[in-house]
Scaffold this motif. Structure first.
Motif, short mmCIF file in Angstrom:
data_model
loop_
_atom_site.label_atom_id
_atom_site.label_comp_id
_atom_site.label_asym_id
_atom_site.label_seq_id
_atom_site.Cartn_x
_atom_site.Cartn_y
_atom_site.Cartn_z
N LYS A 99 74.40 -28.15 4.32
CA LYS A 99 73.45 -28.23 3.21
C LYS A 99 72.97 -26.84 2.80
CE LYS A 99 69.61 -31.17 2.11
NZ LYS A 99 68.49 -31.84 2.72
N ALA A 100 72.89 -25.93 3.78
CA ALA A 100 72.49 -24.55 3.48
C ALA A 100 73.68 -23.73 2.97
CB ALA A 100 71.90 -23.93 4.74
N GLY A 101 74.82 -24.39 2.78
CA GLY A 101 75.99 -23.71 2.20
C GLY A 101 76.81 -22.93 3.21
N ILE A 102 76.53 -23.12 4.51
CA ILE A 102 77.20 -22.31 5.54
C ILE A 102 78.54 -22.95 5.92
CG2 ILE A 102 76.95 -21.54 7.94
CD1 ILE A 102 73.84 -21.53 7.10
N PRO A 103 79.61 -22.16 5.90
CA PRO A 103 80.93 -22.74 6.22
C PRO A 103 81.09 -23.06 7.71
CG PRO A 103 81.13 -20.39 5.79
CD PRO A 103 79.69 -20.72 5.58
N ILE A 104 81.38 -24.32 8.02
CA ILE A 104 81.61 -24.74 9.41
C ILE A 104 82.92 -25.51 9.50
CG2 ILE A 104 79.14 -24.89 9.93
CD1 ILE A 104 79.49 -27.98 9.88
N VAL A 105 83.38 -25.71 10.74
CA VAL A 105 84.59 -26.52 10.96
C VAL A 105 84.20 -27.99 10.88
CG1 VAL A 105 86.35 -27.16 12.67
CG2 VAL A 105 85.64 -24.77 12.43
#
Ligand code: P61
Length: 445
Positions: free
Chosen positions: A325-331
């Motif tokens: 939701k904070a736009g952070i790229p995760i796997v």
């Protein structure tokens, strides 16, 4: 909400940015060199970092420290037999000793051992016996954005290929890691385990699990595989498909130290016990105190509680969703014990030679005193070959942190993301010849 309330508390350190800056320099930009009193939220590992329950603490007082025949061993034996169905239960001080016993007794030079993805200790124990560790996970496991429900599954075609290349005589066993830690804590489906089991039976090859996170894997099967049975029944259905397992109880055993091998083969069990006596301890304590055996037996029962698992897996999913939701790229999808930040997408301005995942790990510490661990070039690059993925693992200890601790971590990540272009790369100034990530020293480029 947490299905438990808190009876003992531990103060967590709060540090200034100047303190963290100095600590990072002192540590050579390697978070393994940081002392824990300078860490605010420690997500280095979920291994051995669990909070024990009141029942487990009480069980420590029931330790029977008899050299042989401790009653705590018999409780552990009964518990593991009930959960797994395997006849022989051999305690060890942690997972890698269980692996050492099994692989030293099964693996000969040039033997090939397939796994979905070998964890570094299983790989190291196989290679130490001059065997070859082969990863046979499905291709989707290497794609950080593709959402597959059972991304830890084995690719049976890859198993066929190993068989074709080396022949049945060169495959002493097949291992399946549940959940698949090195692939992001991703689950394996019961159907896939059953196919691997059939394959092994057809070729008369022993089949073992690396089952550190067997309960989390069973829970994923319940919710993603729509299984109607309880967690204990699903776990038992998995174990019934194989000949045995190695377990680090520092994960789903909910203890700070402990492990075991469980298996059916009488002859192999006798050989493992002979070796155990030589390098670890008598077969009814295996390198542990009686009280540790008791706490492990209690933890193995507690971990099968569906309310606990719903919270545990739910906490991880919620953590991942908040980061997204904070736009952070995760796997994706989020696995069972950790969220993985995708450093290549977080820091696209850094070339892989400047260790973007390590740079991000250090930046997280500097920004908010949060410790994760690099899983990228520092850990895996060798002979000019770079790994596909540059990840930062944020592993969540069991029953230790609450929602607001993880909200804090999300805030730290978001602040960092807003200023990501200012994060600088790193270069190595010292490295050891093996497992360099533990002791390497680096400096800012
Ligand atoms: C971890 F950086 N895992 O994930 P032991 N199999 C599997 C594991 O996840 C595992 C073991 C066997 C750790 C601890 C760790 O270089 C490292 O009880 C699937 O640790 O011997 C452990 O179990 C080994 C982290 C271990 C590392 C070695 O954080």
């Amino acid at each position: 909400m947490e299905p438990f309330k808190i009876k003992a508390v531990e103060t967590i350190p709060v540090t200034s940015r100047e303190q963290r800056q100095a600590a990072l320099q002192e540590a050579g930009y390697n978070v393994f060199n940081l002392p824990s009193h300078l860490i605010t939220v420690d997500l280095l590992t979920d291994s051995g970092t669990s909070a024990m329950s009141d029942q487990q603490w009480a069980s420590l007082m029931q330790g029977d420290e008899s050299y042989a025949g401790s009653r705590n061993y018999f409780r552990l034996e009964e518990t593991v037999r009930r959960i797994t169905g395997y006849r022989h239960v051999i305690p060890t001080h942690q997972g890698r000793m269980a692996e050492n016993l099994l692989f030293t007794n099964l693996v000969k030079p040039y033997d090939h051992v397939p796994n979905n993805i070998h964890f570094d200790t299983t790989r190291a124990n196989i290679e130490h016996n001059n065997g070859v560790a082969v990863n046979c996970v499905i291709d989707e496991a290497y794609d950080p954005v593709e959402e597959v429900p059972f991304k830890g599954n084995m690719d049976l075609h890859k198993l066929d290929r190993v068989l074709l290349e080396v022949g049945r005589e060169r495959i002493p066993l097949v291992v399946l890691t549940i959940t698949n830690n090195s692939g992001g804590g991703q689950p394996v489906s019961l159907q896939n385990a059953s196919q691997v089991s059939d394959w092994c039976r057809r070729h008369d090859i022993p089949f073992f699990y690396d089952a550190c996170r067997f309960a989390e894997n069973a829970y994923f099967n319940k919710v993603r595989g729509n299984q109607s049975e309880g967690i204990a029944e699903i776990a038992r259905a998995f174990f019934q498909l194989a000949d045995g397992c190695t377990v680090s109880a520092k994960k789903d055993g909910l203890v700070n130290i402990g492990g075991f091998v469980a298996l059916n083969d009488d002859d192999l069990a006798a050989r493992l016990k002979n070796m155990l006596v030589m390098i670890e301890g008598f077969p009814t304590y295996g390198g542990l105190a009686g009280r540790d055996l008791e706490a492990m037996a209690q933890g193995l029962d507690e971990v099968l509680d569906e309310r606990y698992l719903a919270h545990r897996i739910g906490q991880l999913q919620e953590f991942g969703q908040a980061l997204c939701k904070a736009g952070i790229p995760i796997v994706k999808p989020v696995g069972g014990h950790a969220v993985y930040l995708d450093a290549k997408r977080f820091l696209p301005h850094l070339p892989q030679e400047q260790f973007p995942a390590q740079a991000l790990t250090c930046a997280l510490y500097l920004e908010g005193g949060v410790r994760g661990v690099e899983i990228g070039g520092l850990m895996f690059a060798a002979d000019g070959e770079w790994p596909e993925l540059e990840l930062v693992r944020l592993a969540v200890p069991r029953r230790v942190y609450t929602r607001s601790h993880l909200e804090y971590v999300v805030e730290v990540c978001a602040q960092l993301y807003a200023q990501r272009e200012s994060i600088r790369g790193l270069r190595i100034t010292y490295e050891a010849p093996v497992l360099r990530h533990f002791t390497a020293r680096l400096e800012l480029v």
